[in-house]
Design a protein around this motif. Structure first.
Motif, PDB file in Angstrom:
ATOM      1  N   GLU A  19     -13.117 -23.665  33.070  1.00 24.37           N
ATOM      2  CA  GLU A  19     -11.871 -23.412  33.415  1.00 24.37           C
ATOM      3  C   GLU A  19     -11.133 -21.971  32.558  1.00 24.37           C
ATOM      4  O   GLU A  19     -11.851 -21.469  31.839  1.00 24.37           O
ATOM      5  N   SER A  20     -10.046 -21.713  32.928  1.00 22.78           N
ATOM      6  CA  SER A  20      -9.339 -20.694  32.462  1.00 22.78           C
ATOM      7  C   SER A  20      -8.098 -20.928  31.531  1.00 22.78           C
ATOM      8  O   SER A  20      -7.648 -22.165  31.777  1.00 22.78           O
ATOM      9  N   ALA A  21      -7.823 -20.090  30.822  1.00 22.06           N
ATOM     10  CA  ALA A  21      -6.613 -20.370  29.700  1.00 22.06           C
ATOM     11  C   ALA A  21      -6.300 -19.467  29.077  1.00 22.06           C
ATOM     12  O   ALA A  21      -7.110 -18.344  28.855  1.00 22.06           O
ATOM     13  N   GLU A  22      -5.000 -19.312  28.255  1.00 16.13           N
ATOM     14  CA  GLU A  22      -4.567 -18.338  27.627  1.00 16.13           C
ATOM     15  C   GLU A  22      -3.892 -18.877  26.261  1.00 16.13           C
ATOM     16  O   GLU A  22      -3.540 -20.037  26.219  1.00 16.13           O
ATOM     17  N   LEU A  23      -4.179 -17.980  25.243  1.00 15.50           N
ATOM     18  CA  LEU A  23      -3.435 -18.329  23.953  1.00 15.50           C
ATOM     19  C   LEU A  23      -2.723 -17.002  23.403  1.00 15.50           C
ATOM     20  O   LEU A  23      -3.452 -15.968  23.507  1.00 15.50           O
ATOM     21  N   LYS A  24      -1.656 -17.401  22.885  1.00 14.10           N
ATOM     22  CA  LYS A  24      -1.016 -15.950  22.255  1.00 14.10           C
ATOM     23  C   LYS A  24      -0.946 -16.388  20.685  1.00 14.10           C
ATOM     24  O   LYS A  24      -0.600 -17.303  20.242  1.00 14.10           O
ATOM     25  N   VAL A  25      -1.380 -15.255  19.880  1.00 17.63           N
ATOM     26  CA  VAL A  25      -1.391 -15.331  18.411  1.00 17.63           C
ATOM     27  C   VAL A  25      -0.588 -14.147  17.950  1.00 17.63           C
ATOM     28  O   VAL A  25      -0.632 -12.884  18.320  1.00 17.63           O
ATOM     29  N   THR A  26       0.380 -14.303  16.907  1.00 19.14           N
ATOM     30  CA  THR A  26       1.121 -13.305  16.336  1.00 19.14           C
ATOM     31  C   THR A  26       0.903 -13.417  14.908  1.00 19.14           C
ATOM     32  O   THR A  26       0.636 -14.704  14.449  1.00 19.14           O
ATOM     33  N   TYR A  27       0.644 -12.286  14.254  1.00 18.61           N
ATOM     34  CA  TYR A  27       0.263 -12.232  12.844  1.00 18.61           C
ATOM     35  C   TYR A  27       0.688 -10.990  12.332  1.00 18.61           C
ATOM     36  O   TYR A  27       0.908  -9.928  13.018  1.00 18.61           O
ATOM     37  N   PRO A  28       1.137 -10.809  11.210  1.00 16.04           N
ATOM     38  CA  PRO A  28       1.675  -9.641  10.267  1.00 16.04           C
ATOM     39  C   PRO A  28       0.502  -8.738   9.996  1.00 16.04           C
ATOM     40  O   PRO A  28      -0.695  -9.226   9.318  1.00 16.04           O
ATOM     41  N   THR A  29       0.895  -7.399   9.896  1.00 17.73           N
ATOM     42  CA  THR A  29      -0.130  -6.579   9.371  1.00 17.73           C
ATOM     43  C   THR A  29       0.178  -6.670   7.898  1.00 17.73           C
ATOM     44  O   THR A  29       1.023  -7.373   7.285  1.00 17.73           O
ATOM     45  N   VAL A  30      -0.460  -5.873   7.031  1.00 10.30           N
ATOM     46  CA  VAL A  30      -0.359  -5.819   5.594  1.00 10.30           C
ATOM     47  C   VAL A  30       1.037  -5.473   5.454  1.00 10.30           C
ATOM     48  O   VAL A  30       1.786  -5.949   4.432  1.00 10.30           O
ATOM     49  N   GLU A  31       1.545  -4.574   6.074  1.00 10.71           N
ATOM     50  CA  GLU A  31       3.248  -4.208   5.807  1.00 10.71           C
ATOM     51  C   GLU A  31       4.238  -4.888   6.352  1.00 10.71           C
ATOM     52  O   GLU A  31       5.407  -4.931   6.374  1.00 10.71           O
ATOM     53  N   GLY A  32       3.552  -6.159   7.019  1.00 16.02           N
ATOM     54  CA  GLY A  32       4.523  -7.004   7.849  1.00 16.02           C
ATOM     55  C   GLY A  32       4.915  -6.747   9.240  1.00 16.02           C
ATOM     56  O   GLY A  32       5.522  -7.652   9.769  1.00 16.02           O
ATOM     57  N   ASP A  33       4.334  -5.877   9.757  1.00 22.45           N
ATOM     58  CA  ASP A  33       4.713  -5.607  11.126  1.00 22.45           C
ATOM     59  C   ASP A  33       3.915  -6.558  12.028  1.00 22.45           C
ATOM     60  O   ASP A  33       2.798  -6.833  11.725  1.00 22.45           O
ATOM     61  N   PRO A  34       4.446  -7.160  13.052  1.00 24.67           N
ATOM     62  CA  PRO A  34       3.942  -8.173  13.945  1.00 24.67           C
ATOM     63  C   PRO A  34       2.982  -7.257  15.034  1.00 24.67           C
ATOM     64  O   PRO A  34       3.099  -6.333  15.527  1.00 24.67           O
ATOM     65  N   ILE A  35       1.513  -8.198  14.789  1.00 27.32           N
ATOM     66  CA  ILE A  35       0.823  -7.875  15.852  1.00 27.32           C
ATOM     67  C   ILE A  35       0.614  -8.987  16.934  1.00 27.32           C
ATOM     68  O   ILE A  35       0.544 -10.083  16.380  1.00 27.32           O
TER      69      ILE A  35
END
Length: 146
Positions: free
Chosen positions: A84-100
């Protein structure tokens, strides 16, 4: 009408024409500049066919996905197992705290697509990137072997 009145009207008309030309030129440059700033990876992400969602995960500094997102990873693993198909969103901070933000897409063909949005990372190229693999490895984290 006096000569001075005609001259003043002529001057106002000339300024008005120049102002319109400047406005048109600036608008044209702005539109052209925006076209040059388009990010093809972002456009590809935004125009995708959405798959069923496995949720969203927000990691804090130092948190590991395999510990914080067990349910979401299991959802992707089920989708892979069932074709099947699926999606997942993951947000994490860089060392400086900027979101990726990373978006994992598992296609029905078993291909894993990873879209990465680094536009808010002030120490990067501030663009989107894309990677894919045809045999995803489900080891410590979701990833495509290099």
């Amino acid at each position: 009408m006096t000569v001075q009145g005609r001259a003043r009207r002529h001057c106002v008309a000339a300024v008005s024409i120049r102002a319109r030309l400047v406005a048109v030129t600036l608008t044209t440059l702005l539109v052209a500049g925006c076209g040059m700033l388009n990010d093809p990876v972002k456009e590809r992400w935004e125009s995708r066919t959405e798959f069923s969602g496995c949720g969203e995960v927000s990691l804090d500094q130092g948190e590991e996905m395999q510990k914080q997102a067990t349910r979401e990873i299991a959802c992707l693993q089920r989708a892979l197992k069932n074709g099947e198909s699926a999606e997942l969103k993951v947000t994490y901070p860089t060392v400086e705290g900027d979101p990726i933000r990373e978006y994992y897409r598992l296609t029905p063909q078993g291909r894993l697509e990873v879209y990465t949005d680094s536009t808010d990372d002030h120490y990067s190229d501030r663009k989107w990137s894309f990677a894919e693999c045809y045999t995803p490895e489900w080891l410590a984290e979701i990833s495509c072997d290099p």
